[in-house]
Design a protein around this motif. Sequence first.
Motif, PDB file in Angstrom:
ATOM      1  N   GLU A 110       0.828  -1.204   0.000  1.00 29.14           N
ATOM      2  CA  GLU A 110       0.000   0.000   0.000  1.00 29.14           C
ATOM      3  C   GLU A 110       0.862   1.254   0.000  1.00 29.14           C
ATOM      4  OE1 GLU A 110      -2.214   3.371   1.180  1.00 29.14           O
ATOM      5  OE2 GLU A 110      -0.678   2.452   2.451  1.00 29.14           O
ATOM      6  N   ARG A 114       1.087   3.735  -3.210  1.00 29.40           N
ATOM      7  CA  ARG A 114       0.612   5.106  -2.981  1.00 29.40           C
ATOM      8  C   ARG A 114       1.674   6.109  -3.413  1.00 29.40           C
ATOM      9  NH1 ARG A 114      -0.262   4.873   2.141  1.00 29.40           N
ATOM     10  NH2 ARG A 114       1.601   5.975   2.827  1.00 29.40           N
ATOM     11  N   SER A 117       1.739   6.394  -7.140  1.00 29.72           N
ATOM     12  CA  SER A 117       0.602   7.159  -7.667  1.00 29.72           C
ATOM     13  C   SER A 117       0.820   8.664  -7.561  1.00 29.72           C
ATOM     14  CB  SER A 117      -0.682   6.769  -6.931  1.00 29.72           C
ATOM     15  OG  SER A 117      -0.672   7.245  -5.597  1.00 29.72           O
ATOM     16  N   ALA A 124      -6.279   0.875 -12.756  1.00 26.90           N
ATOM     17  CA  ALA A 124      -7.221   0.547 -11.681  1.00 26.90           C
ATOM     18  C   ALA A 124      -6.859  -0.742 -10.954  1.00 26.90           C
ATOM     19  CB  ALA A 124      -8.638   0.459 -12.252  1.00 26.90           C
ATOM     20  N   TRP A 125      -6.277  -1.714 -11.677  1.00 23.95           N
ATOM     21  CA  TRP A 125      -6.009  -3.000 -11.041  1.00 23.95           C
ATOM     22  C   TRP A 125      -5.004  -2.890  -9.891  1.00 23.95           C
ATOM     23  CZ3 TRP A 125      -1.182  -5.154 -10.721  1.00 23.95           C
ATOM     24  CH2 TRP A 125      -0.207  -4.717 -11.607  1.00 23.95           C
ATOM     25  N   THR A 126      -4.170  -1.854  -9.904  1.00 17.87           N
ATOM     26  CA  THR A 126      -3.173  -1.727  -8.843  1.00 17.87           C
ATOM     27  C   THR A 126      -3.806  -1.400  -7.494  1.00 17.87           C
ATOM     28  OG1 THR A 126      -2.792   0.622  -9.346  1.00 17.87           O
ATOM     29  CG2 THR A 126      -1.391  -0.990 -10.475  1.00 17.87           C
ATOM     30  N   ARG A 127      -5.068  -0.930  -7.499  1.00 17.58           N
ATOM     31  CA  ARG A 127      -5.738  -0.690  -6.212  1.00 17.58           C
ATOM     32  C   ARG A 127      -5.933  -1.998  -5.461  1.00 17.58           C
ATOM     33  NH1 ARG A 127     -10.332   2.940  -9.106  1.00 17.58           N
ATOM     34  NH2 ARG A 127      -8.978   4.666  -9.764  1.00 17.58           N
ATOM     35  N   ARG A 128      -6.270  -3.068  -6.201  1.00 16.06           N
ATOM     36  CA  ARG A 128      -6.430  -4.371  -5.551  1.00 16.06           C
ATOM     37  C   ARG A 128      -5.091  -4.887  -5.040  1.00 16.06           C
ATOM     38  NH1 ARG A 128      -8.104  -8.452  -8.989  1.00 16.06           N
ATOM     39  NH2 ARG A 128      -7.809  -7.210 -10.872  1.00 16.06           N
ATOM     40  N   ALA A 130      -2.596  -2.956  -4.070  1.00 14.34           N
ATOM     41  CA  ALA A 130      -2.303  -2.127  -2.892  1.00 14.34           C
ATOM     42  C   ALA A 130      -3.102  -2.583  -1.679  1.00 14.34           C
ATOM     43  CB  ALA A 130      -2.596  -0.661  -3.192  1.00 14.34           C
ATOM     44  N   ALA A 131      -4.259  -3.180  -1.918  1.00 11.58           N
ATOM     45  CA  ALA A 131      -5.088  -3.673  -0.815  1.00 11.58           C
ATOM     46  C   ALA A 131      -4.631  -5.045  -0.326  1.00 11.58           C
ATOM     47  CB  ALA A 131      -6.547  -3.735  -1.247  1.00 11.58           C
TER      48      ALA A 131
END
Length: 329
Positions: A110, A114, A117, A124-128, A130-131
Amino acid sequence: MAGTLSIHFTHADFRHVRFARSPDPMWEAILGLHVLATPADRLPARLRAWRGRARERVRRAEVRGAFRLLNDLAPSDASYWPDFLTPAESEEGLAVGLRVLRETPPARLERELREASRHRPLPAWTRRLAAGDRALLDDVAHALHHVHGSLLAPDWSEVEATGAADRARRMEALEGGLGAVFASFTPFVWRDPVLSAPYPVDRTIHLRGRGLRLIPSYFCHTRPVAIADPRLPPVVVYPLHPDDPPGPPHTDRQDAALARLLGTNRARVLAALATTRTTGDVAARLALPASSVSGHLTVLRDAGLVASERAGLHVMHRLTARGRHLLGR
């Protein structure tokens, strides 16, 4: 906007400087992809040749998928990419590095994504990721493994042999002290106690007794790359083949004198080793029988003008300091 990387040493840091024995497989996978994404006319000749071969390999669908995934995380024009892609443990080999990558804690994923970014928009897939999505992290590890196996492995013996030749040159420079070694690194400049080099942005690293690990890279071709997170052990990757200004060219008279001293073909073999090569490479380049080249290399090695080292299935030959001096390089 171009900047400067400035690395500040204390007396304690000199006791903890480490020189990697060979290029790091995970750094090379990322930097190799950067070479593929760079226009050929902006690359040195040695990497233009590799890029041409690798572009044929990257046409396969599975390689293209790995390329796209890793390019989302670490594009060639990025001033920052996540440090978890190049764990320090990969110095023990690709398998160990990939295992450590797969075990990256969610908090670190994460934090580093972050930070990425802040420098550029991320897909968008990098949010998953990062989670803490472990399946996605496994996909990243698979992509690195696939890139290394498909694009780098066919030329890995050359990569390792070139790294070994670079290490030998650094050890020769060490006779003049650690400052002399630092002064031998292009594009670095050593002004005690600061080692500096061109960088995408201005960045200062205070080592504060932690020392520094220096890793050679076959695919890094313009400026060094440093680990970004100040909480991690300091690491700097540097180009193995910087585009140094050439020395004064030989005149016809000097070439003729060298041929009289060594013999025409032996002088040609010596000159062909301006870059590290195999016996077969030299034979093909000069249109000479491999057995004849092998004999010339034996004589040149016995005279201390050439050094030979095994790298995988190949024996790589390079000029020694004495050989370079004789050629005026």
